[in-house]
Write a protein that holds these residues in place. Structure first.
Motif, PDB file in Angstrom:
ATOM      1  N   CYS A   1      32.308 -12.099 -21.543  1.00 62.73           N
ATOM      2  CA  CYS A   1      32.757 -11.077 -22.497  1.00 62.73           C
ATOM      3  C   CYS A   1      33.409  -9.912 -21.768  1.00 62.73           C
ATOM      4  CB  CYS A   1      31.567 -10.585 -23.319  1.00 62.73           C
ATOM      5  SG  CYS A   1      31.954  -9.198 -24.403  1.00 62.73           S
ATOM      6  N   GLU A   2      34.626  -9.602 -22.132  1.00 61.87           N
ATOM      7  CA  GLU A   2      35.365  -8.547 -21.449  1.00 61.87           C
ATOM      8  C   GLU A   2      34.725  -7.179 -21.623  1.00 61.87           C
ATOM      9  OE1 GLU A   2      40.022  -7.134 -20.875  1.00 61.87           O
ATOM     10  OE2 GLU A   2      39.471  -8.529 -22.463  1.00 61.87           O
ATOM     11  N   LYS A   3      33.924  -7.010 -22.676  1.00 66.65           N
ATOM     12  CA  LYS A   3      33.304  -5.718 -22.949  1.00 66.65           C
ATOM     13  C   LYS A   3      31.945  -5.559 -22.273  1.00 66.65           C
ATOM     14  CE  LYS A   3      35.538  -5.232 -27.476  1.00 66.65           C
ATOM     15  NZ  LYS A   3      35.304  -5.061 -28.933  1.00 66.65           N
ATOM     16  N   LEU A   4      31.610  -6.484 -21.388  1.00 70.81           N
ATOM     17  CA  LEU A   4      30.293  -6.457 -20.763  1.00 70.81           C
ATOM     18  C   LEU A   4      30.046  -5.149 -20.007  1.00 70.81           C
ATOM     19  CD1 LEU A   4      27.748  -8.240 -20.241  1.00 70.81           C
ATOM     20  CD2 LEU A   4      28.776  -8.790 -18.037  1.00 70.81           C
ATOM     21  N   ASP A   5      31.077  -4.596 -19.381  1.00 70.42           N
ATOM     22  CA  ASP A   5      30.890  -3.358 -18.636  1.00 70.42           C
ATOM     23  C   ASP A   5      30.470  -2.216 -19.550  1.00 70.42           C
ATOM     24  OD1 ASP A   5      33.472  -3.608 -19.745  1.00 70.42           O
ATOM     25  OD2 ASP A   5      34.253  -2.036 -18.451  1.00 70.42           O
ATOM     26  N   TYR A   6      31.066  -2.162 -20.746  1.00 73.78           N
ATOM     27  CA  TYR A   6      30.673  -1.129 -21.717  1.00 73.78           C
ATOM     28  C   TYR A   6      29.233  -1.356 -22.148  1.00 73.78           C
ATOM     29  CZ  TYR A   6      30.227   1.314 -26.160  1.00 73.78           C
ATOM     30  OH  TYR A   6      29.776   2.104 -27.192  1.00 73.78           O
ATOM     31  N   CYS A   7      28.884  -2.615 -22.342  1.00 75.10           N
ATOM     32  CA  CYS A   7      27.539  -2.971 -22.762  1.00 75.10           C
ATOM     33  C   CYS A   7      26.522  -2.552 -21.710  1.00 75.10           C
ATOM     34  CB  CYS A   7      27.466  -4.481 -22.998  1.00 75.10           C
ATOM     35  SG  CYS A   7      26.073  -5.001 -24.008  1.00 75.10           S
ATOM     36  N   VAL A   8      26.828  -2.828 -20.456  1.00 71.01           N
ATOM     37  CA  VAL A   8      25.935  -2.452 -19.364  1.00 71.01           C
ATOM     38  C   VAL A   8      25.818  -0.930 -19.278  1.00 71.01           C
ATOM     39  CG1 VAL A   8      25.634  -2.466 -16.857  1.00 71.01           C
ATOM     40  CG2 VAL A   8      26.338  -4.547 -18.038  1.00 71.01           C
ATOM     41  N   TYR A   9      26.942  -0.240 -19.394  1.00 72.90           N
ATOM     42  CA  TYR A   9      26.946   1.214 -19.306  1.00 72.90           C
ATOM     43  C   TYR A   9      26.058   1.845 -20.378  1.00 72.90           C
ATOM     44  CZ  TYR A   9      28.721   6.015 -19.398  1.00 72.90           C
ATOM     45  OH  TYR A   9      28.817   7.381 -19.388  1.00 72.90           O
ATOM     46  N   THR A  10      26.191   1.375 -21.613  1.00 71.55           N
ATOM     47  CA  THR A  10      25.389   1.947 -22.705  1.00 71.55           C
ATOM     48  C   THR A  10      23.920   1.575 -22.567  1.00 71.55           C
ATOM     49  OG1 THR A  10      25.967   0.049 -24.111  1.00 71.55           O
ATOM     50  CG2 THR A  10      27.295   2.038 -24.343  1.00 71.55           C
ATOM     51  N   THR A  11      23.648   0.386 -22.057  1.00 75.24           N
ATOM     52  CA  THR A  11      22.261  -0.028 -21.863  1.00 75.24           C
ATOM     53  C   THR A  11      21.592   0.813 -20.781  1.00 75.24           C
ATOM     54  OG1 THR A  11      22.758  -2.294 -22.532  1.00 75.24           O
ATOM     55  CG2 THR A  11      20.746  -1.968 -21.279  1.00 75.24           C
ATOM     56  N   PHE A  12      22.333   1.142 -19.725  1.00 79.51           N
ATOM     57  CA  PHE A  12      21.791   1.986 -18.669  1.00 79.51           C
ATOM     58  C   PHE A  12      21.366   3.350 -19.204  1.00 79.51           C
ATOM     59  CE2 PHE A  12      23.788  -0.478 -15.051  1.00 79.51           C
ATOM     60  CZ  PHE A  12      22.590  -0.726 -14.411  1.00 79.51           C
ATOM     61  N   SER A  13      22.074   3.851 -20.189  1.00 78.47           N
ATOM     62  CA  SER A  13      21.745   5.172 -20.730  1.00 78.47           C
ATOM     63  C   SER A  13      20.375   5.195 -21.397  1.00 78.47           C
ATOM     64  CB  SER A  13      22.823   5.619 -21.723  1.00 78.47           C
ATOM     65  OG  SER A  13      22.829   4.785 -22.875  1.00 78.47           O
ATOM     66  N   LEU A  14      19.892   4.025 -21.786  1.00 78.59           N
ATOM     67  CA  LEU A  14      18.583   3.914 -22.447  1.00 78.59           C
ATOM     68  C   LEU A  14      17.532   3.271 -21.543  1.00 78.59           C
ATOM     69  CD1 LEU A  14      19.894   2.521 -25.865  1.00 78.59           C
ATOM     70  CD2 LEU A  14      19.320   4.902 -25.344  1.00 78.59           C
ATOM     71  N   TYR A  15      17.940   2.856 -20.361  1.00 77.65           N
ATOM     72  CA  TYR A  15      17.074   2.067 -19.498  1.00 77.65           C
ATOM     73  C   TYR A  15      16.109   2.960 -18.715  1.00 77.65           C
ATOM     74  CZ  TYR A  15      15.765  -1.345 -15.885  1.00 77.65           C
ATOM     75  OH  TYR A  15      15.082  -2.174 -15.038  1.00 77.65           O
ATOM     76  N   ASN A  16      14.825   2.695 -18.844  1.00 83.92           N
ATOM     77  CA  ASN A  16      13.803   3.444 -18.113  1.00 83.92           C
ATOM     78  C   ASN A  16      13.520   2.705 -16.811  1.00 83.92           C
ATOM     79  OD1 ASN A  16      11.802   5.286 -17.440  1.00 83.92           O
ATOM     80  ND2 ASN A  16      10.233   4.226 -18.645  1.00 83.92           N
ATOM     81  N   ARG A  17      14.371   2.945 -15.833  1.00 75.66           N
ATOM     82  CA  ARG A  17      14.287   2.174 -14.598  1.00 75.66           C
ATOM     83  C   ARG A  17      13.106   2.597 -13.742  1.00 75.66           C
ATOM     84  NH1 ARG A  17      16.451   3.744  -9.712  1.00 75.66           N
ATOM     85  NH2 ARG A  17      16.892   5.953  -9.516  1.00 75.66           N
TER      86      ARG A  17
END
Length: 213
Positions: A18-34
């Motif tokens: 999926c070409e939009k995977l980078d956007y998906c990863v970016y938005t997920t990182f904003s919520l990710y409690n690493r």
């Protein structure tokens, strides 16, 4: 709706193209409690370079030269110890990537950070994930001869193949822990590098942008 593990893997295979995977990863990182390592230790950073080409996402890896005192000949990501002139660990990751494989920081966009990892040398390693936005930089990649023997790419979808992944139970400092392995055409990706890959793959399970599109 609860999905089975098989259904999740099938969805992730779609995401891998999926070409939009980078956007998906970016938005997920904003919520990710690493996971963060707050105890003072030697600091280092690595970078997980991603790029999208011909409807496929790829991850760039390096193979360390055989003469290095630590982790010689192993598969790794570009990175290294934080130096005094680095403004932060992100700066370390970008600087080391430019030095080790020749991709300038201007050609990359940082998407976020994965879990901190503790190396066998008791170093706190922070992995950054970046998208290569200028694909012409790929044609200028060059291994740093003193540290890097080889640069190679692995399609993201490879890491969903059950047949190429396994783990072993090892003992370190009298404590049991799992060591992960991936076999990519005879190249064994293992240890800290494999943990970082697995962390990224698991993070993708929270992405829904590509699934919805």
């Amino acid at each position: 709706m609860n999905l089975t593990k098989k259904q999740v893997k099938e969805i992730n295979k779609v995401r891998a193209g999926c070409e939009k995977l980078d956007y998906c990863v970016y938005t997920t990182f904003s919520l990710y409690n690493r996971f963060k390592i707050d105890i003072p230790r030697r600091q280092a950073a690595i970078l997980v370079p991603l790029y999208f080409l011909n409807n496929e996402w790829y991850i760039i890896f390096t193979k360390r030269t055989s003469h290095l005192p630590y982790h010689s000949g192993e598969i790794s990501f570009p990175g290294g110890s934080r130096e005094k002139q680095d403004s932060g660990k992100k700066e370390t990751a970008l600087r080391e990537t430019e030095e080790e494989i020749g991709i300038p920081r201007e050609a990359m966009t940082i998407l976020g950070k994965l879990d901190d990892q503790l190396s066998v040398a008791d170093i706190n390693v922070t992995p950054y994930v970046a998208k290569i936005t200028d694909l012409t930089a790929l044609t200028h990649m060059k291994p740093q001869e003193s540290e890097v023997e080889e640069i190679f790419q692995v399609p993201l979808h490879f890491f969903y193949r059950k047949s190429t992944f396994w783990y072993e139970n090892w003992i370190r400092n009298k404590q049991p822990h799992k060591v992960y392995f991936y076999n990519f055409n005879g190249r064994i990706i293992w240890g800290l590098t494999a943990r970082v890959v697995k962390n990224l793959i698991e993070l993708l399970e929270f992405c829904n942008t590509c699934e919805e599109n």
